[in-house]
Write a protein that holds these residues in place. Structure first.
Motif, PDB file in Angstrom:
ATOM      1  N   ALA A 101       1.063  46.459  59.768  1.00  0.00           N
ATOM      2  CA  ALA A 101       0.639  45.104  59.412  1.00  0.00           C
ATOM      3  C   ALA A 101       1.653  44.046  59.795  1.00  0.00           C
ATOM      4  O   ALA A 101       1.345  42.847  59.748  1.00  0.00           O
ATOM      5  N   ASP A 102       2.856  44.459  60.191  1.00  0.00           N
ATOM      6  CA  ASP A 102       3.886  43.522  60.616  1.00  0.00           C
ATOM      7  C   ASP A 102       4.101  43.516  62.123  1.00  0.00           C
ATOM      8  O   ASP A 102       5.028  42.872  62.610  1.00  0.00           O
ATOM      9  N   GLY A 103       3.268  44.241  62.865  1.00  0.00           N
ATOM     10  CA  GLY A 103       3.342  44.197  64.315  1.00  0.00           C
ATOM     11  C   GLY A 103       4.233  45.225  64.961  1.00  0.00           C
ATOM     12  O   GLY A 103       4.473  45.169  66.174  1.00  0.00           O
ATOM     13  N   HIS A 104       4.741  46.202  64.206  1.00  0.00           N
ATOM     14  CA  HIS A 104       5.566  47.251  64.784  1.00  0.00           C
ATOM     15  C   HIS A 104       4.689  48.408  65.270  1.00  0.00           C
ATOM     16  O   HIS A 104       3.738  48.799  64.591  1.00  0.00           O
ATOM     17  N   VAL A 105       5.031  48.957  66.414  1.00  0.00           N
ATOM     18  CA  VAL A 105       4.252  50.049  66.998  1.00  0.00           C
ATOM     19  C   VAL A 105       4.495  51.340  66.221  1.00  0.00           C
ATOM     20  O   VAL A 105       5.637  51.784  66.067  1.00  0.00           O
ATOM     21  N   LEU A 106       3.411  51.929  65.727  1.00  0.00           N
ATOM     22  CA  LEU A 106       3.479  53.197  65.010  1.00  0.00           C
ATOM     23  C   LEU A 106       3.183  54.385  65.924  1.00  0.00           C
ATOM     24  O   LEU A 106       3.723  55.480  65.713  1.00  0.00           O
ATOM     25  N   ARG A 107       2.317  54.174  66.915  1.00  0.00           N
ATOM     26  CA  ARG A 107       1.924  55.269  67.790  1.00  0.00           C
ATOM     27  C   ARG A 107       1.432  54.708  69.110  1.00  0.00           C
ATOM     28  O   ARG A 107       0.802  53.639  69.136  1.00  0.00           O
ATOM     29  N   THR A 108       1.691  55.414  70.196  1.00  0.00           N
ATOM     30  CA  THR A 108       1.251  55.027  71.534  1.00  0.00           C
ATOM     31  C   THR A 108       0.460  56.175  72.144  1.00  0.00           C
ATOM     32  O   THR A 108       0.964  57.300  72.231  1.00  0.00           O
ATOM     33  N   LEU A 109      -0.780  55.904  72.553  1.00  0.00           N
ATOM     34  CA  LEU A 109      -1.639  56.895  73.200  1.00  0.00           C
ATOM     35  C   LEU A 109      -1.821  56.501  74.658  1.00  0.00           C
ATOM     36  O   LEU A 109      -2.250  55.381  74.952  1.00  0.00           O
ATOM     37  N   THR A 110      -1.517  57.413  75.575  1.00  0.00           N
ATOM     38  CA  THR A 110      -1.577  57.096  77.002  1.00  0.00           C
ATOM     39  C   THR A 110      -2.553  57.969  77.776  1.00  0.00           C
ATOM     40  O   THR A 110      -2.695  57.789  78.989  1.00  0.00           O
ATOM     41  N   GLU A 111      -3.239  58.902  77.096  1.00  0.00           N
ATOM     42  CA  GLU A 111      -4.198  59.762  77.786  1.00  0.00           C
ATOM     43  C   GLU A 111      -5.290  60.177  76.819  1.00  0.00           C
ATOM     44  O   GLU A 111      -5.142  60.058  75.595  1.00  0.00           O
ATOM     45  N   ASP A 112      -6.414  60.665  77.380  1.00  0.00           N
ATOM     46  CA  ASP A 112      -7.491  61.121  76.523  1.00  0.00           C
ATOM     47  C   ASP A 112      -7.265  62.580  76.129  1.00  0.00           C
ATOM     48  O   ASP A 112      -6.255  63.195  76.503  1.00  0.00           O
ATOM     49  N   SER A 113      -8.201  63.143  75.371  1.00  0.00           N
ATOM     50  CA  SER A 113      -8.026  64.492  74.835  1.00  0.00           C
ATOM     51  C   SER A 113      -8.027  65.559  75.926  1.00  0.00           C
ATOM     52  O   SER A 113      -7.627  66.704  75.675  1.00  0.00           O
ATOM     53  N   GLN A 114      -8.479  65.202  77.127  1.00  0.00           N
ATOM     54  CA  GLN A 114      -8.464  66.131  78.249  1.00  0.00           C
ATOM     55  C   GLN A 114      -7.209  65.982  79.109  1.00  0.00           C
ATOM     56  O   GLN A 114      -7.089  66.628  80.156  1.00  0.00           O
ATOM     57  N   GLY A 115      -6.299  65.128  78.663  1.00  0.00           N
ATOM     58  CA  GLY A 115      -5.059  64.936  79.395  1.00  0.00           C
ATOM     59  C   GLY A 115      -5.151  63.966  80.543  1.00  0.00           C
ATOM     60  O   GLY A 115      -4.213  63.857  81.350  1.00  0.00           O
ATOM     61  N   ARG A 116      -6.254  63.210  80.646  1.00  0.00           N
ATOM     62  CA  ARG A 116      -6.399  62.244  81.732  1.00  0.00           C
ATOM     63  C   ARG A 116      -5.763  60.920  81.337  1.00  0.00           C
ATOM     64  O   ARG A 116      -6.057  60.376  80.270  1.00  0.00           O
TER      65      ARG A 116
END
Length: 358
Positions: free
Chosen positions: A137-152
């Motif tokens: 809620a304060d704008g800090h990154v909690l998690r980064t996702l860079t691919e889908d569940s198939q690894g693409r």
């Protein structure tokens, strides 16, 4: 939609001083607003003379520098946010039109943005690096996702919509504009889960704006490459059924690209009317629940991108746009407010779509 290429975004990146300089905030900077407060022309049905929509009262509430202008959203306390797609920041816009940097740790071109039921945020980052970001809620990154569940790997995530009953989100990934990369739509059941591709490559031509119908039975997707909105039935597991065309938009020149105007951000009102930001124009197209054209609302802005309903009665449509008329000269970014008497927007902050704050 941000149609700026990766290389062009790098050329346009600006430091924080320029971002928060004298160009930011119409009220604070003493700039004359583009949209003088007052009513715009009434929308008409099918070219007739009977108004199908209320006459909007249009007011410019913020004017900024030549930055990207997308991802407009309210949180549960009524704070207003906007993504700078030409930079690395999400801004919080105050009631006086001023703005400050809210996000922390973003790296490249944030775009679509929604607030989840628990008050955290989900952001589509076009990149590089291309990613879906979970922020507190304060704008800090909690998690980064860079691919889908198939690894693409993701290519250039663009927009986000949320089901406020469950917190599940759909994310569009059209690829980088002008590259011909195939687009996809993904689903994230929870911010701790995996991105699942629910519309694979080859189905949509530049999937962009997203919105769930008020009953959450269908997902609407803006198809930029076909100048239309496509409808998908939502299955029990969150997957999507067979697509059907929902609304074809009028063909007109795109003032920014020289091609055809395209549907961008989407929003529903409580009656099931769909509001479509027609990118490359200043018009919000409106269609009823069956896809019939009800006319358009003039934002008095040359090019609009995204929008959200807000205000105590959800009768105000906040629209992001640019005062310039081309990609090479975007001009100042602006936020305008269209007050729509008799309309109540659909809130994405509460399960029943009612106002979240007063």
């Amino acid at each position: 939609m941000s149609v700026t290429s990766v290389s062009s975004r790098e050329d346009h990146r600006m430091n924080r001083r320029r971002l928060l300089g004298t160009g930011l905030g119409a009220a604070a900077a003493g700039l004359a607003p583009l949209a003088v407060p007052g009513p715009a022309a009434a929308a008409t049905r099918g070219g007739g003379t009977t108004p199908a929509l209320p006459v909007p009262h249009v007011t410019e509430i913020a004017r900024m520098g030549p930055i990207g202008c997308e991802g407009i959203v309210f949180d549960h306390s009524g704070r207003l946010f906007m993504s700078d797609t030409l930079g690395t920041e999400i801004l919080q816009i105050g009631p006086d039109g001023s703005a400050r940097v809210w996000s922390r740790g973003l790296r490249g071109a944030p775009n679509g943005h929604k607030v989840l039921p628990d008050g955290t945020h989900l952001v589509a980052q076009m990149g590089p690096p291309a990613a879906v970001l979970w922020l507190d809620a304060d704008g800090h990154v909690l998690r980064t996702l860079t691919e889908d569940s198939q690894g693409r790997p993701l290519r250039a995530p663009n927009d986000v919509t949320v089901d406020p009953r469950t917190g599940a989100c759909y994310i569009s990934d059209p690829g980088r504009f002008g590259t011909g990369e195939p687009g996809r739509v993904l689903r994230l059941d929870s911010p701790r889960g995996q991105l699942r591709t629910v519309v694979d490559e080859g189905v949509l031509q530049f999937p962009n704006g997203l919105a769930l119908t008020p009953d959450r039975r269908f997902l609407m997707v803006s198809e930029g490459g076909r100048n239309r909105v496509t409808r998908f039935p939502v299955r029990r597991d969150g997957g999507l059924g067979e697509p059907r065309p929902f609304a074809r938009l009028p063909s007109q020149p795109n003032t920014w690209t020289g091609g055809e105007a395209q549907p961008d951000g989407l929003a529903f009102d409580a009656e099931g009317r769909l509001y479509i930001a027609h990118f490359g124009t200043g018009l919000v197209r409106v269609h009823d629940a069956r896809g019939h054209d009800l006319g358009s609302l003039d934002s008095r802005t040359p090019c609009i991108t995204n929008m959200v309903f807000g205000g105590p009665g959800l009768d105000q449509l906040f629209v992001t746009g640019h005062l310039g008329t081309s990609l090479s000269d975007p001009g100042p970014a602006v936020v305008v407010r269209l007050t729509l008497p008799g309309i109540r927007g659909l809130s994405l902050l509460t399960p029943d779509g009612a106002p979240a704050h007063r």
